[in-house]
Design an enzyme around this catalytic site. Structure first.
Site, PDB file in Angstrom:
ATOM      1  N   SER A   1      37.290  74.867  40.428  1.00  0.00           N
ATOM      2  CA  SER A   1      38.206  75.219  41.617  1.00  0.00           C
ATOM      3  C   SER A   1      37.744  75.374  42.813  1.00  0.00           C
ATOM      4  O   SER A   1      38.069  75.235  43.803  1.00  0.00           O
ATOM      5  CB  SER A   1      38.670  76.655  41.271  1.00  0.00           C
TER       6      SER A   1
ATOM      7  N   HIS B   1      35.703  80.343  45.382  1.00  0.00           N
ATOM      8  CA  HIS B   1      36.705  79.649  46.174  1.00  0.00           C
ATOM      9  C   HIS B   1      36.481  79.785  47.767  1.00  0.00           C
ATOM     10  O   HIS B   1      36.712  78.790  48.258  1.00  0.00           O
ATOM     11  CB  HIS B   1      38.092  80.355  45.973  1.00  0.00           C
TER      12      HIS B   1
END
Length: 310
Positions: free
Chosen positions: A151, A203
């Site tokens: 991610s 992230h």
């Protein structure tokens, strides 16, 4: 009973993989870099690569304190391709399919691969740096968290993709319109609120790498790698779409990116209200809407194909 529980657990652990396989087989043509990236991570999750198998997630996860204290630098790279469970893999790879298909066609396979490799290498490093920095400033414990998954790279890709269309909007949760220029930051906060176990620093590290890329700071890494890939394997990959082929503004990535962004904006402006009616006859062949619909139905029935990756 114990055997039945084992079978149920095995089916549950592969349910996301089956959903992903169904999506891949029914999604139409997939560019090669995107496809290989997805298939490699499926193979890792299914334990076809034993030293990266799901049973070793805790042994190889990205944990900044262990990396810095013990020098276990393999934890920077291996966890990028590992996933906590089947649905974690599913959602990440669906996101990769959506982003990769668009970006690989726009940029060309060689440049997209160069960008992807740089993100794979730098996103974990940025994650470690962000973890240590936040811990020092706010007395948190991000350095002791274990993280796995793709991610962070996906957030970096999202920043690049959104920067190509900064004035557009996308739908958060499918119905809340948000400007694409702020989408990554909004998703960073929303995902953390909805999924507290998600890696906030991972992230955020991806967003930082994406911003560094769009600003041209990573040119020194991307361009040489692109030249090597293009000269050695250029014939294997798809060419970039027509707007990206003109390189009159320079050979470096930042010039290419600015040129493509300008062309993208011009193409989005075409067809908007300009005080005169656009001539679309060269697209429709002069057919009316009813004739176009009838022709489309006939073509659909005549050229129906079986599903496949093609």
């Amino acid at each position: 009973m114990f055997r039945n529980r084992q079978n149920q657990r095995r089916q549950r652990d592969t349910y996301g993989v089956m959903l992903l396989a169904f999506q891949l087989m029914n999604s139409g043509p997939i560019p090669p870099v995107t496809l290989v990236t997805i298939l490699a991570q499926i193979a890792i999750y299914l334990d076809f690569i034993p030293f990266l198998g799901p049973d070793r997630t805790m042994e190889m996860c990205l944990r900044p304190d262990i990396i810095l204290r013990r020098g276990e630098y393999y934890r920077l790279l291996a966890p990028v391709f590992m996933h906590a469970d089947d649905m974690h893999l599913y959602y990440n790879m669906i996101s990769m399919l959506w982003k990769g298909r668009r970006m690989e066609k726009m940029m060309g396979g060689a440049r997209f691969l160069a960008m992807l490799l740089v993100f794979v290498l730098l996103t974990p490093i940025a994650t470690v740096a962000v973890s240590v920095g936040i811990d020092q400033l706010f007395n948190t414990e991000y350095s002791y968290q274990c993280g796995v998954g793709f991610s962070g790279v996906l957030f970096a890709l999202k920043v690049v993709l959104n920067n190509l269309r900064p004035h557009d909007h996308e739908a958060l949760f499918g119905w809340i319109p948000i400007p694409t220029r702020y989408a990554s930051w909004i998703e960073l906060v929303v995902i953390q609120m909805l999924t507290p176990n998600a890696s906030f620093v991972g992230h955020l590290g991806g967003i930082i790498c994406g911003l560094a890329y769009t600003s041209g700071l990573l040119t020194v890494l991307v361009e040489p790698l692109y030249q090597i890939i293009d000269s050695g394997f250029g014939g294997v990959f798809e060419e970039a779409e027509e707007p990206t082929r003109g390189r009159a503004q320079g050979n470096d990535w930042s010039s290419w990116f600015r040129g493509f962004t300008n062309r993208w904006g011009q193409s989005q402006d075409q067809g908007r209200t300009t005080g005169r009616r656009q001539d679309w006859s060269h697209y429709t062949g002069g057919m009316s809407e009813d004739e176009q619909m009838r022709r489309a139905q006939e073509e659909s029935l005549r050229q129906r194909r079986p599903y496949g990756w093609n």
